[in-house]
Motif scaffolding. Structure first.
Motif, PDB file in Angstrom:
ATOM      1  N   SER A   1       9.084  14.243   6.190  1.00  0.00           N
ATOM      2  CA  SER A   1       7.835  13.513   5.980  1.00  0.00           C
ATOM      3  C   SER A   1       7.318  13.699   4.558  1.00  0.00           C
ATOM      4  N   ALA A   2       7.421  14.938   4.049  1.00  0.00           N
ATOM      5  CA  ALA A   2       6.945  15.195   2.686  1.00  0.00           C
ATOM      6  C   ALA A   2       7.778  14.422   1.672  1.00  0.00           C
ATOM      7  N   GLY A   3       9.105  14.375   1.870  1.00  0.00           N
ATOM      8  CA  GLY A   3       9.954  13.631   0.938  1.00  0.00           C
ATOM      9  C   GLY A   3       9.658  12.142   0.952  1.00  0.00           C
ATOM     10  N   ALA A   4       9.498  11.580   2.170  1.00  0.00           N
ATOM     11  CA  ALA A   4       9.190  10.155   2.256  1.00  0.00           C
ATOM     12  C   ALA A   4       7.825   9.857   1.660  1.00  0.00           C
ATOM     13  N   THR A   5       6.841  10.722   1.908  1.00  0.00           N
ATOM     14  CA  THR A   5       5.501  10.523   1.343  1.00  0.00           C
ATOM     15  C   THR A   5       5.549  10.586  -0.175  1.00  0.00           C
ATOM     16  N   ALA A   6       6.378  11.488  -0.714  1.00  0.00           N
ATOM     17  CA  ALA A   6       6.504  11.585  -2.175  1.00  0.00           C
ATOM     18  C   ALA A   6       7.060  10.289  -2.766  1.00  0.00           C
ATOM     19  N   LEU A   7       8.025   9.673  -2.064  1.00  0.00           N
ATOM     20  CA  LEU A   7       8.553   8.398  -2.555  1.00  0.00           C
ATOM     21  C   LEU A   7       7.491   7.310  -2.531  1.00  0.00           C
TER      22      LEU A   7
ATOM     23  N   ASP B   1       4.229   7.741  -2.656  1.00  0.00           N
ATOM     24  CA  ASP B   1       3.221   8.039  -3.684  1.00  0.00           C
ATOM     25  C   ASP B   1       3.733   7.726  -5.077  1.00  0.00           C
ATOM     26  N   ALA B   2       5.042   7.936  -5.271  1.00  0.00           N
ATOM     27  CA  ALA B   2       5.596   7.643  -6.598  1.00  0.00           C
ATOM     28  C   ALA B   2       5.441   6.169  -6.948  1.00  0.00           C
ATOM     29  N   VAL B   3       5.589   5.300  -5.945  1.00  0.00           N
ATOM     30  CA  VAL B   3       5.420   3.870  -6.199  1.00  0.00           C
ATOM     31  C   VAL B   3       3.939   3.529  -6.319  1.00  0.00           C
ATOM     32  N   ALA B   4       3.115   4.096  -5.418  1.00  0.00           N
ATOM     33  CA  ALA B   4       1.691   3.756  -5.414  1.00  0.00           C
ATOM     34  C   ALA B   4       0.990   4.224  -6.677  1.00  0.00           C
ATOM     35  N   LYS B   5       1.413   5.367  -7.226  1.00  0.00           N
ATOM     36  CA  LYS B   5       0.753   5.929  -8.417  1.00  0.00           C
ATOM     37  C   LYS B   5       1.471   5.570  -9.705  1.00  0.00           C
ATOM     38  N   GLY B   6       2.432   4.657  -9.619  1.00  0.00           N
ATOM     39  CA  GLY B   6       3.165   4.271 -10.808  1.00  0.00           C
ATOM     40  C   GLY B   6       2.296   3.521 -11.816  1.00  0.00           C
ATOM     41  N   ALA B   7       2.726   3.552 -13.046  1.00  0.00           N
ATOM     42  CA  ALA B   7       1.962   2.897 -14.103  1.00  0.00           C
ATOM     43  C   ALA B   7       2.012   1.381 -13.991  1.00  0.00           C
ATOM     44  N   VAL B   8       3.002   0.860 -13.319  1.00  0.00           N
ATOM     45  CA  VAL B   8       3.139  -0.584 -13.169  1.00  0.00           C
ATOM     46  C   VAL B   8       3.559  -0.879 -11.735  1.00  0.00           C
TER      47      VAL B   8
ATOM     48  N   ALA C   1       9.715  -2.580  -6.014  1.00  0.00           N
ATOM     49  CA  ALA C   1       9.294  -1.209  -5.721  1.00  0.00           C
ATOM     50  C   ALA C   1       8.309  -1.176  -4.562  1.00  0.00           C
ATOM     51  N   ALA C   2       7.437  -2.173  -4.498  1.00  0.00           N
ATOM     52  CA  ALA C   2       6.466  -2.221  -3.405  1.00  0.00           C
ATOM     53  C   ALA C   2       7.167  -2.432  -2.063  1.00  0.00           C
ATOM     54  N   ARG C   3       8.163  -3.326  -2.054  1.00  0.00           N
ATOM     55  CA  ARG C   3       8.917  -3.530  -0.813  1.00  0.00           C
ATOM     56  C   ARG C   3       9.653  -2.266  -0.410  1.00  0.00           C
ATOM     57  N   PHE C   4      10.244  -1.592  -1.399  1.00  0.00           N
ATOM     58  CA  PHE C   4      10.926  -0.334  -1.112  1.00  0.00           C
ATOM     59  C   PHE C   4       9.963   0.691  -0.529  1.00  0.00           C
ATOM     60  N   SER C   5       8.772   0.781  -1.122  1.00  0.00           N
ATOM     61  CA  SER C   5       7.775   1.733  -0.632  1.00  0.00           C
ATOM     62  C   SER C   5       7.363   1.408   0.804  1.00  0.00           C
TER      63      SER C   5
ATOM     64  N   SER D   1       9.146  -0.159   3.056  1.00  0.00           N
ATOM     65  CA  SER D   1      10.266   0.145   3.952  1.00  0.00           C
ATOM     66  C   SER D   1      10.355   1.644   4.218  1.00  0.00           C
ATOM     67  N   VAL D   2      10.183   2.444   3.161  1.00  0.00           N
ATOM     68  CA  VAL D   2      10.232   3.896   3.329  1.00  0.00           C
ATOM     69  C   VAL D   2       9.121   4.372   4.258  1.00  0.00           C
ATOM     70  N   ASP D   3       7.916   3.801   4.072  1.00  0.00           N
ATOM     71  CA  ASP D   3       6.794   4.217   4.918  1.00  0.00           C
ATOM     72  C   ASP D   3       7.027   3.823   6.377  1.00  0.00           C
ATOM     73  N   ALA D   4       7.608   2.643   6.606  1.00  0.00           N
ATOM     74  CA  ALA D   4       7.904   2.210   7.979  1.00  0.00           C
ATOM     75  C   ALA D   4       8.946   3.119   8.610  1.00  0.00           C
ATOM     76  N   VAL D   5       9.990   3.457   7.825  1.00  0.00           N
ATOM     77  CA  VAL D   5      11.024   4.359   8.345  1.00  0.00           C
ATOM     78  C   VAL D   5      10.426   5.726   8.642  1.00  0.00           C
ATOM     79  N   ARG D   6       9.536   6.186   7.786  1.00  0.00           N
ATOM     80  CA  ARG D   6       8.902   7.494   8.003  1.00  0.00           C
ATOM     81  C   ARG D   6       8.138   7.514   9.325  1.00  0.00           C
ATOM     82  N   ARG D   7       7.349   6.472   9.566  1.00  0.00           N
ATOM     83  CA  ARG D   7       6.583   6.421  10.815  1.00  0.00           C
ATOM     84  C   ARG D   7       7.514   6.377  12.026  1.00  0.00           C
ATOM     85  N   GLU D   8       8.571   5.576  11.916  1.00  0.00           N
ATOM     86  CA  GLU D   8       9.489   5.448  13.043  1.00  0.00           C
ATOM     87  C   GLU D   8      10.232   6.752  13.306  1.00  0.00           C
ATOM     88  N   VAL D   9      10.653   7.437  12.237  1.00  0.00           N
ATOM     89  CA  VAL D   9      11.378   8.694  12.415  1.00  0.00           C
ATOM     90  C   VAL D   9      10.453   9.759  12.999  1.00  0.00           C
TER      91      VAL D   9
END
Length: 294
Positions: free
Chosen positions: A125-131, A133-140, A145-149, A151-159
């Motif tokens: 969970s911490a690793g997925a959250t870090a990914l 956050d990396a997209v959400a707090k990015g400079a651009v 990247a938003a789609r990737f973020s 997808s990662v969040d959906a996978v995190r919830r499902e796992v």
């Protein structure tokens, strides 16, 4: 200095009792053998006296000795039969104790597996959250990247939901294993999942009603209160009409405790009045806006 003796378990106790009884049987069998040999010799002696025409006193004495030897041999046979029954009963109890010990060991391993999964979940969970956050707090902000973020969040919830479910199921299996009413095969090879001919993006959800949908020429059905991999194209529709819900939903956790994950449930019949045709429901939603425009 005081020494404390380790308390013996059921298996060790029955093994000790069985060893003692088997030793007693060996001694008793030896005594019975000696008694039967003495009886044979006494019968032969009485026969010789009778053939030789011995006096009544000697014959009576020989008969008395022979009856005593017969009674002693009969008593020893009865004791040996009783001891054999005790040994058989102890042997059955030992077999039951060993089976229970094996079930306990297997149940402990299953619970250890559940604990290991729970221990690994926070790291995932911490690793997925870090990914995310990396997209959400990015400079651009970039669409890819938003789609990737997302997808990662959906996978995190499902796992996370799946981990809660599998840990609960493993502990349930452990309890049943200890009680002796579960058929668990250790280190059984996992069944290979059939790869669908048409690659359809799916998501694991929990059904609240029996469902029906179509994938090409194939008709798919799912019973109520079961985990199902629903095509993502139908997921918003099913969620909107309250026919399914996510695995981490609170009501789903309660329903799983009541109805289980639905692995053993039969497919719904085509004439089930509660069967929901998701394709027909989607078509009716499309026709409704068109009717409003007309």
């Amino acid at each position: 200095m005081a020494f404390f003796r380790r308390e013996l378990g059921p298996v060790e106790r029955f093994e000790n009792v069985l060893q003692i009884k088997q030793a007693e049987r060996d001694k008793l069998a030896g005594r019975l053998g000696s008694a039967e040999s003495a009886l044979i010799e006494q019968r032969a002696a009485a026969e010789r006296l009778a053939v030789a025409g011995a006096s009544n006193a000697r014959l009576e004495k020989a008969e008395t000795k022979m009856r005593a030897d017969e009674e002693r041999a009969r008593t020893l046979r009865t004791e040996l039969a009783d001891l054999d029954e005790q040994i058989a009963s102890t042997d059955r109890a030992l077999s039951d104790a060993r089976a229970q010990r094996d079930r306990e060991q297997l149940a402990n391993k299953i619970e250890t597996l559940a604990a290991a999964i729970e221990g690994a979940v926070p790291g995932f969970s911490a690793g997925a959250t870090a990914l995310v956050d990396a997209v959400a707090k990015g400079a651009v902000q970039v669409a890819e990247a938003a789609r990737f973020s997302a997808s990662v969040d959906a996978v995190r919830r499902e796992v996370l939901s799946a981990a809660d479910l599998v840990c609960w199921e493993l502990r349930t299996i452990a309890v049943r294993t200890r009680a002796g009413n579960a058929n668990v095969t250790s280190a059984a090879p996992a069944e290979a999942e059939q790869v669908p001919q048409i690659q359809i993006e799916r998501q694991m959800i929990y059904t609240l009603n029996p469902l029906l949908w179509r994938e090409g020429s194939e008709v798919k059905t799912a019973p109520a209160f079961a985990m199902v991999r629903l095509p993502k194209g139908l997921l918003p529709l099913a969620l909107r009409h309250q026919h399914v819900d996510y695995l981490n939903a609170r009501r789903v956790q309660t329903l799983m405790h009541v109805h289980g994950s639905g692995e053993t449930k039969a497919e719904p019949s085509s004439d089930d009045p509660q069967l929901v045709d998701l394709d027909a429901l989607a078509a009716s939603e499309q026709q409704s806006p068109e009717a409003d425009v007309a």
